[in-house]
Design a protein around this motif. Structure first.
Motif, PDB file in Angstrom:
ATOM      1  N   UNK A 186     109.186  15.113  48.710  1.00 25.63           N
ATOM      2  CA  UNK A 186     109.900  16.749  48.101  1.00 25.63           C
ATOM      3  C   UNK A 186     111.511  16.134  48.984  1.00 25.63           C
ATOM      4  N   UNK A 187     112.414  15.824  48.850  1.00 23.90           N
ATOM      5  CA  UNK A 187     113.503  15.341  48.377  1.00 23.90           C
ATOM      6  C   UNK A 187     115.040  16.187  47.847  1.00 23.90           C
ATOM      7  N   UNK A 188     114.842  16.605  45.751  1.00 23.75           N
ATOM      8  CA  UNK A 188     115.769  16.821  45.348  1.00 23.75           C
ATOM      9  C   UNK A 188     116.245  18.791  45.961  1.00 23.75           C
ATOM     10  N   UNK A 189     115.107  19.437  45.492  1.00 24.26           N
ATOM     11  CA  UNK A 189     115.427  20.634  45.948  1.00 24.26           C
ATOM     12  C   UNK A 189     113.885  21.276  47.159  1.00 24.26           C
ATOM     13  N   UNK A 190     115.519  22.317  47.112  1.00 24.11           N
ATOM     14  CA  UNK A 190     114.738  22.917  48.656  1.00 24.11           C
ATOM     15  C   UNK A 190     112.609  22.978  48.629  1.00 24.11           C
ATOM     16  N   UNK A 191     112.183  23.753  46.725  1.00 21.15           N
ATOM     17  CA  UNK A 191     110.832  23.429  46.931  1.00 21.15           C
ATOM     18  C   UNK A 191     110.351  22.287  46.878  1.00 21.15           C
TER      19      UNK A 191
ATOM     20  N   UNK B  63     103.148  16.045  57.802  1.00 19.94           N
ATOM     21  CA  UNK B  63     103.510  14.320  58.026  1.00 19.94           C
ATOM     22  C   UNK B  63     103.257  13.436  57.374  1.00 19.94           C
ATOM     23  N   UNK B  64     102.641  14.045  55.948  1.00 22.92           N
ATOM     24  CA  UNK B  64     102.444  13.315  55.004  1.00 22.92           C
ATOM     25  C   UNK B  64     103.510  13.781  53.340  1.00 22.92           C
ATOM     26  N   UNK B  65     104.092  14.057  53.493  1.00 22.71           N
ATOM     27  CA  UNK B  65     105.260  14.306  52.590  1.00 22.71           C
ATOM     28  C   UNK B  65     106.515  13.638  53.709  1.00 22.71           C
ATOM     29  N   UNK B  66     106.112  13.463  54.784  1.00 22.38           N
ATOM     30  CA  UNK B  66     107.394  13.260  54.694  1.00 22.38           C
ATOM     31  C   UNK B  66     107.178  11.928  55.692  1.00 22.38           C
ATOM     32  N   UNK B  67     106.680  11.177  55.796  1.00 25.36           N
ATOM     33  CA  UNK B  67     105.561   9.963  55.447  1.00 25.36           C
ATOM     34  C   UNK B  67     106.667   8.856  53.700  1.00 25.36           C
ATOM     35  N   UNK B  68     105.626   9.869  53.111  1.00 27.54           N
ATOM     36  CA  UNK B  68     106.431   9.402  52.105  1.00 27.54           C
ATOM     37  C   UNK B  68     107.312   9.086  51.690  1.00 27.54           C
ATOM     38  N   UNK B  69     108.443  10.691  52.235  1.00 27.31           N
ATOM     39  CA  UNK B  69     109.387  10.170  51.801  1.00 27.31           C
ATOM     40  C   UNK B  69     110.519   9.380  52.596  1.00 27.31           C
ATOM     41  N   UNK B  70     109.765   9.268  54.075  1.00 19.93           N
ATOM     42  CA  UNK B  70     110.255   7.375  55.133  1.00 19.93           C
ATOM     43  C   UNK B  70     109.908   6.050  54.298  1.00 19.93           C
ATOM     44  N   UNK B  71     109.194   6.486  54.268  1.00 16.39           N
ATOM     45  CA  UNK B  71     107.941   5.477  53.272  1.00 16.39           C
ATOM     46  C   UNK B  71     109.457   4.697  51.604  1.00 16.39           C
ATOM     47  N   UNK B  72     109.917   5.697  50.687  1.00 12.58           N
ATOM     48  CA  UNK B  72     110.818   5.737  49.638  1.00 12.58           C
ATOM     49  C   UNK B  72     112.134   4.794  50.436  1.00 12.58           C
ATOM     50  N   UNK B  73     112.572   5.435  51.785  1.00 11.53           N
ATOM     51  CA  UNK B  73     113.115   5.617  51.988  1.00 11.53           C
ATOM     52  C   UNK B  73     114.330   4.197  52.737  1.00 11.53           C
TER      53      UNK B  73
END
Length: 257
Positions: A162-167, A209-219
């Motif tokens: 979840x990185x591109x838009x607010x939704x 936490x799942x979405x945040x973990x995916x975001x962090x892994x991507x980074x």
């Protein structure tokens, strides 16, 4: 007593020897390299460089960079080294020290991520895709992959971020929380142009936490945009593609139909 003293002396001699060896092994980087390290850059490996310089493969965040210590030991050059023909001499050093090991280490991390299967579990080729639900290029890749997925040749494993838009975080959470995430992903993609899946407004902590973990892994894996694609080529070597592959590159990513 006569046996204890020699033993003690021998042990002390070994300790001193180990301390000296350890001290030599732990010898600090030259001052210019230490200065860069203190600014948050991680030094990964030292290598030989032309012109009497010493090269260092390093990381600035998730980005590989090369450093070159000048022969006087007082100055450091940060950047890409080219030869007289314009050949990039830094790239193979960074690939050997950082890029290739990172790719090999990435695969088990991708397997453990919160992903959504798309296609046959027994498909011979598995492809991990960092996907933002609002990303138009992710949608185009989803559509381009249909012939391989529907033929049972490829299983896409979408890692919602979840990185591109607010939704985006709410949509990623809704996909992961669905009773059948694969069907939810398909419905989202089929209705992408009209907005796709309804974003979850009150996201439970576990899903956050799942979405945040995916975001962090991507980074952490150095992916700067979506889709971020990890796949294994015909030689079973891990490859990375950022952005939608097209033409012959799409065929290389997806494999034989």
């Amino acid at each position: 007593m006569s046996r204890v003293a020699p033993c003690f002396a021998l042990c002390m001699s070994l300790v001193v020897s180990l301390l000296i060896t350890g001290s030599a092994a732990a010898e600090p980087w030259p001052a210019p390299i230490r200065t860069i390290e203190e600014k948050g850059v991680t030094i990964v490996k030292q290598f030989d460089a032309p012109g009497g310089m010493t090269g260092y493969a390093a990381r600035a965040g998730s980005r590989p960079i090369s450093l070159y210590l000048t022969p006087d030991g007082d100055h450091v050059i940060v950047g890409t080294l080219l030869d007289a023909d314009g050949k990039n001499l830094s790239k193979p050093q960074l690939e050997a020290a950082i890029t290739l090991p990172d790719r090999e280490n990435a695969w088990p991390l991708l397997e453990k991520a919160s992903w959504i299967g798309d296609g046959d579990d027994d498909a011979p080729r598995k492809i991990y895709v960092f996907t933002d639900p609002n990303c138009p290029y992710c949608h185009k890749f989803y559509e381009a992959a249909r012939p391989w997925v529907e033929a049972g040749k490829v299983q896409l494993r979408h890692i919602p971020v979840g990185i591109l838009k607010q939704t985006s975080p709410g949509k990623a959470a809704a996909l992961l929380a669905a009773d059948d995430p694969e069907k939810a992903m398909a419905r989202h993609e089929h209705n992408y142009r009209s907005g796709g899946i309804t974003p979850m407004e009150d996201i439970p902590s576990a899903l956050q936490q799942k979405v945040a973990a995916n975001n962090l892994l991507m980074s952490d894996l150095g992916i700067q945009g979506t889709p971020g694609i990890f796949y294994k080529n015909d030689d079973n070597k891990i490859q990375v593609k950022q952005g939608i592959p097209q033409g012959k590159l799409l065929d290389r990513v997806m494999g034989p139909k």
